[in-house]
Design a protein around this motif. Structure first.
Motif, PDB file in Angstrom:
ATOM      1  N   GLY A 322    -101.596 -57.474  22.487  1.00 42.61           N
ATOM      2  CA  GLY A 322    -100.343 -56.882  22.941  1.00 42.61           C
ATOM      3  C   GLY A 322     -99.717 -57.612  24.106  1.00 42.61           C
ATOM      4  O   GLY A 322     -98.498 -57.598  24.274  1.00 42.61           O
ATOM      5  N   LEU A 323    -100.535 -58.307  24.912  1.00 40.71           N
ATOM      6  CA  LEU A 323    -100.034 -58.986  26.100  1.00 40.71           C
ATOM      7  C   LEU A 323     -99.707 -60.461  25.873  1.00 40.71           C
ATOM      8  O   LEU A 323     -98.897 -61.044  26.595  1.00 40.71           O
ATOM      9  N   GLY A 324    -100.359 -61.084  24.881  1.00 44.93           N
ATOM     10  CA  GLY A 324    -100.271 -62.532  24.726  1.00 44.93           C
ATOM     11  C   GLY A 324     -99.116 -63.027  23.874  1.00 44.93           C
ATOM     12  O   GLY A 324     -98.337 -62.257  23.320  1.00 44.93           O
ATOM     13  N   ASP A 325     -99.021 -64.339  23.793  1.00 48.79           N
ATOM     14  CA  ASP A 325     -98.060 -65.019  22.932  1.00 48.79           C
ATOM     15  C   ASP A 325     -98.583 -66.430  22.669  1.00 48.79           C
ATOM     16  O   ASP A 325     -99.503 -66.888  23.353  1.00 48.79           O
ATOM     17  N   PRO A 326     -98.023 -67.160  21.687  1.00 45.82           N
ATOM     18  CA  PRO A 326     -98.554 -68.502  21.368  1.00 45.82           C
ATOM     19  C   PRO A 326     -98.134 -69.587  22.349  1.00 45.82           C
ATOM     20  O   PRO A 326     -98.561 -70.728  22.207  1.00 45.82           O
ATOM     21  N   GLY A 327     -97.305 -69.236  23.323  1.00 48.96           N
ATOM     22  CA  GLY A 327     -96.856 -70.217  24.311  1.00 48.96           C
ATOM     23  C   GLY A 327     -97.730 -70.189  25.546  1.00 48.96           C
ATOM     24  O   GLY A 327     -98.925 -70.454  25.501  1.00 48.96           O
TER      25      GLY A 327
END
Length: 444
Positions: A322-327
């Motif tokens: 929920g907190l992360g992203d691929p960047g």
């Protein structure tokens, strides 16, 4: 070819068949407009796991040698998996839910029993060759996880571009990876056919000739349901089901979630967004390594603490999604993959050891069946159906990408919140006094 090598190849192929589509099927379903139905596909695995392994176990005990039945089940599973892929190919974007779901359901109905059949085959052959199963089986089983990872990576990096097939290890958004189309089913089918033929080179396993035949009721573990009269065991099995709710959620939804970032300009060229399956495969790498840590943690802290660590692992698994992203936030995805090993292994293995320790030897196998039924059967099925409702409400009800992303984050936090509640309740309600010597005895 040695017995151990043949069993190692069998285990590698067994889980490669599954790894070819388990973590990427949701991505394909979403691409053909069946995103709101993803939960049903994964729930079907839990439904057939309630009764098919028991039925096939009786067949293996009475009529067909287990290694032969393993091959036959893979043959039928592969035929229906080929049919699933072929239908996806011919239907294009006009995939009918009822048709593809029926074909897929028949395939997993034959595949799910092979997990138990492959274990039985390995145990039987090792014993027939006077080999110590405790020492010989773990390396064989570990290669199964390796097979799962290899299949995941293959469907991630192999695909088409400009009409030609090949590998791509970059973040090229024009490359059409197998993880996002029907080819993943065809890969699984090919592997299943290979395992069918390979089953003929496995040593023959004798059919059980004893006069005591197991009934369907016994195989389903109904005898062991008497354990629910014991308050401590009843609490344990109920929490097993509650935690089992979490088991398949990321298998179904992690890939579609991560792949959504490809549609967003800020993340479209990031490696993680274009290689979701490869990113997720870190979970299986962690799973392989965490198996080695279990004996130490069990002896040092005891079963309750180890299971609490698994539950906290699920909280982190979902929360970090929920907190992360691929960047810039890809480290959170990576950390989520790492804690998966603790979340999955510490629960399944420690739970199985607890059942083994607390039950009479006459119903020990049935009790293990109840544990698996509560977790991978009822728990996983309920979990995927509820998760489908949540994701459909917060994600697939929207067409705007930003709203969908926000919906994904809300969904992951709901799953994390659920896992946290189960963790707190388990810590308060489940009573267990750690005895290092008892753990040492059952681990030998």
């Amino acid at each position: 070819m040695s017995v151990k090598l043949r069993l190692t190849i069998m285990s590698f192929l067994e889980f490669a068949v599954w790894g070819a589509y388990l973590t990427s099927m949701g991505n394909y379903l979403g691409s053909v407009g069946l995103g709101p139905k993803i939960g049903l596909f994964y729930a079907m695995q839990g439904i057939v796991s309630i009764f098919m392994p028991a039925i096939m176990g009786i067949v293996a005990d009475r009529w067909i040698p287990v290694q032969r039945l393993l091959g036959l089940n893979h043959l039928f599973a592969a035929i229906f998996m080929f049919a699933t892929g072929y239908y996806g190919m011919t239907a294009g974007d006009n995939v009918d839910f009822a048709t593809i779901f029926t074909l897929y359901s028949f395939s997993v109905a034959f595949f799910m029993p092979t997990i138990a059949l492959s274990n039985s085959t390995a145990y039987t052959i090792l014993k027939q060759n006077n080999l110590d199963t405790i020492k010989a089986f773990p390396p064989i089983r570990t290669m199964g996880t390796v097979g799962f990872i290899v299949a995941m990576l293959f469907v991630n990096f192999f695909g088409t571009k400009d009409g030609s097939f090949g590998f791509n290890f970059s973040s090229d958004p024009t490359f059409l990876s197998f993880q996002s189309n029907y080819y993943q089913f065809l890969v699984s089918g090919v592997l299943g056919i290979i395992l069918f033929f390979f089953s003929f080179v496995l040593p023959k396993c004798e059919i059980n000739k004893s006069g005591e035949k197991q009934t369907l009721s016994d195989a389903l573990g109904f005898k062991a349901f008497a354990l629910f009269k014991d308050k401590k065991m009843a609490i344990f099995f109920i929490f097993s089901m509650l935690l089992g709710v979490s088991l398949q959620i990321t298998n179904g939804y992690a890939n579609p979630f991560i792949s959504l970032f490809k549609e967003m300009p800020n993340y479209s060229n990031t490696w993680g967004a274009n290689n979701a399956n490869a990113l997720i495969s870190l979970s299986q790498v962690s799973e392989t390594l965490c198996i080695l840590l279990i004996p130490f943690f069990l002896k040092r802290f005891g079963i309750k603490i180890v299971m609490l660590m698994a539950m906290v692992g699920w909280v982190l698994r979902f929360g970090l999604f929920g907190l992360g992203d691929p960047g810039s936030g890809v480290w959170m995805f990576i950390l989520s993959m790492i804690v998966y090993g603790i979340a999955f292994d510490f629960f399944n293995v420690s739970g199985s050891l607890y059942v083994d320790k607390e039950t009479d030897k006459n119903i020990r196998s049935s009790a293990q069946g109840v544990f698996m039924m509560m977790t991978n059967g009822f728990g996983a099925t309920i979990g995927m159906l509820v998760a489908q409702y949540i994701v459909n409400h917060f994600v697939f009800s929207h067409t705007d990408l930003d709203q969908q992303l926000e919906g994904w984050r809300i969904s992951w936090f709901i799953f994390a919140g659920y896992a946290l509640v189960v963790t707190i309740l388990f810590a308060i309600i489940f009573k267990y006094k750690h005895d290092p010597k008892a753990i040492e005895n059952i681990s030998h």
